[in-house]
Design a protein around this motif. Structure first.
Motif, mmCIF file in Angstrom:
data_model
loop_
_atom_site.group_PDB
_atom_site.id
_atom_site.type_symbol
_atom_site.label_atom_id
_atom_site.label_comp_id
_atom_site.label_asym_id
_atom_site.label_seq_id
_atom_site.Cartn_x
_atom_site.Cartn_y
_atom_site.Cartn_z
ATOM 1 N N TYR A 140 0.878 -1.177 0.000
ATOM 2 C CA TYR A 140 0.000 0.000 0.000
ATOM 3 C C TYR A 140 0.912 1.222 0.000
ATOM 4 O O TYR A 140 1.828 1.315 0.829
ATOM 5 N N TYR A 154 -2.633 5.041 -3.433
ATOM 6 C CA TYR A 154 -3.450 6.197 -3.060
ATOM 7 C C TYR A 154 -2.776 7.407 -3.673
ATOM 8 O O TYR A 154 -1.680 7.797 -3.270
ATOM 9 N N TYR A 211 1.179 5.599 -0.445
ATOM 10 C CA TYR A 211 0.607 6.945 -0.496
ATOM 11 C C TYR A 211 1.547 7.779 -1.368
ATOM 12 O O TYR A 211 2.738 7.876 -1.077
ATOM 13 N N HIS A 267 -1.261 7.580 7.644
ATOM 14 C CA HIS A 267 -1.931 6.355 7.242
ATOM 15 C C HIS A 267 -1.652 5.154 8.152
ATOM 16 O O HIS A 267 -2.183 4.066 7.898
ATOM 17 N N TRP A 273 -8.596 12.543 -4.267
ATOM 18 C CA TRP A 273 -7.587 11.479 -4.295
ATOM 19 C C TRP A 273 -8.268 10.127 -4.383
ATOM 20 O O TRP A 273 -9.357 9.916 -3.841
ATOM 21 N N ARG A 332 -12.513 6.596 -3.338
ATOM 22 C CA ARG A 332 -11.976 7.960 -3.315
ATOM 23 C C ARG A 332 -12.245 8.579 -1.961
ATOM 24 O O ARG A 332 -13.177 8.193 -1.249
ATOM 25 N N SER A 333 -11.398 9.504 -1.585
ATOM 26 C CA SER A 333 -11.509 10.102 -0.255
ATOM 27 C C SER A 333 -12.466 11.280 -0.260
ATOM 28 O O SER A 333 -12.626 11.981 -1.268
ATOM 29 N N TYR A 378 -8.125 5.706 -4.618
ATOM 30 C CA TYR A 378 -7.507 4.400 -4.393
ATOM 31 C C TYR A 378 -7.659 3.578 -5.667
ATOM 32 O O TYR A 378 -8.762 3.454 -6.207
#
Length: 319
Positions: A62, A116, A64, A77, A256, A135-136, A258
């Motif tokens: 994962y 991300y 960022y 995170h 942003w 999405r955030s 994913y």
């Protein structure tokens, strides 16, 4: 005279005698342990066992996108990753690319399973087979975000966007959405092109580039800077925010995203997405997880949500 010499000779020889005595005792002990009845251990050098170095456990990686320093990326995170690991039972592990370009290449090579990233980076990842799945939601409560143009508050030569023409501009990265491309679109809409700036530079080094832009403008190294909205909160402990003025903001663009790399097991994506969507901002513990990550929530995403970003890329000649 002779008695004195004898005493001196004896004193000089006493250390040698002591050493000889010690050696005799050691030899006696060694010989005592080497009796004839001791079994002989034979070593067969033809039989060898290959030693294997311990291998790291397989993990779902994962990452960022490194808009901030690795420390901030981890802090933002860490709790979210722990929640996802606990909820899904999957061995998720956060990794830290140094640059935007490295992040993209690692997704393409399959080294990052879940990315991300900002929407501009996502449309490049989509061309390589990555798929948006979440999405955030920004702290504002909206699933989109903006870029900002900043300058020093005490700069009398810059009071409106048109004043940026002929000035020195520092941006985050050529692939930064809020920190470069959204503001570039804003300048284009106001008839200002790249050639109209005295200088356009990007923040140096790996990670932490949003902060570096603010600090460079604050130090007077550049006249203007461009950042994503929300960055000033990150540097609030490093400078007096009253020294910085937000000159303009861009229109909102989808937030942003994913994305799962091409070939990632769909069951893994479903499990991670389900856990993300279950995060409840009204639950105190889960609210803390979201707040640390700079989010209000996480909602489903589709590839077509990012068509406005593709349109901007086309306007800027980036497609």
């Amino acid at each position: 005279m002779r008695a004195g010499l004898n005493m001196r000779f004896a004193a000089e020889r006493s250390p040698a005698r002591l050493l000889a005595a010690v050696l005799l005792v050691v030899c006696a002990l060694v010989c005592a342990g080497c009796g004839d009845d001791e079994p002989v251990v034979r070593v067969d050098l033809n039989k060898r066992e290959r030693l294997m170095l311990p291998q790291p456990k397989e993990a779902i990686t994962y990452a960022y996108l490194p808009q901030y320093s690795h420390t901030i990326s981890f802090q933002r995170h860490r709790a979210l990753l722990e929640y996802l690991r606990t909820t899904t039972g999957l061995p998720l592990r956060q990794i830290f690319p140094d640059t935007f370009e490295e992040h993209i290449k690692m997704v393409e090579r399959g080294e990052i399973d879940i990315s991300y990233s900002n929407p501009f980076v996502y449309i490049r990842l989509a061309e390589a087979g990555a798929t948006a799945f979440a999405r955030s939601v920004e702290p504002s409560g909206k699933p989109d975000f903006r870029g900002q143009v900043i300058c020093r508050s005490d700069n009398p030569t810059i009071t409106k966007l048109a004043d940026c023409e002929g000035k020195r501009w520092v941006a985050v990265d050529p692939g930064s959405a809020g920190g470069y491309l959204f503001p570039l679109g804003l300048f284009y809409d106001h008839g200002i092109r790249l050639r109209d700036f005295a200088e356009v530079d990007f923040a140096p080094g790996p990670g932490g580039k949003q902060e570096k832009v603010v600090l460079a403008v604050h130090a007077g190294a550049y006249d203007i800077g461009t950042i994503r909205k929300g960055t000033l909160d990150v540097v609030a402990k490093k400078i007096h925010l009253d020294d910085i003025r937000v000159l303009a903001e861009t229109r909102p663009y989808p937030g942003w995203v994913y994305a799962a790399r091409e070939g990632l097991d769909p069951d893994i994506v479903k499990a991670v997405a389900k856990a993300m969507f279950a995060l409840d901002g009204n639950d105190p513990g889960q609210e803390a997880i979201l707040k640390a990550a700079g989010m209000r929530g996480i909602i489903p995403a589709r590839d077509l949500d990012y068509d406005p970003v593709r349109e901007l890329a086309h306007k800027l000649g980036l497609d």
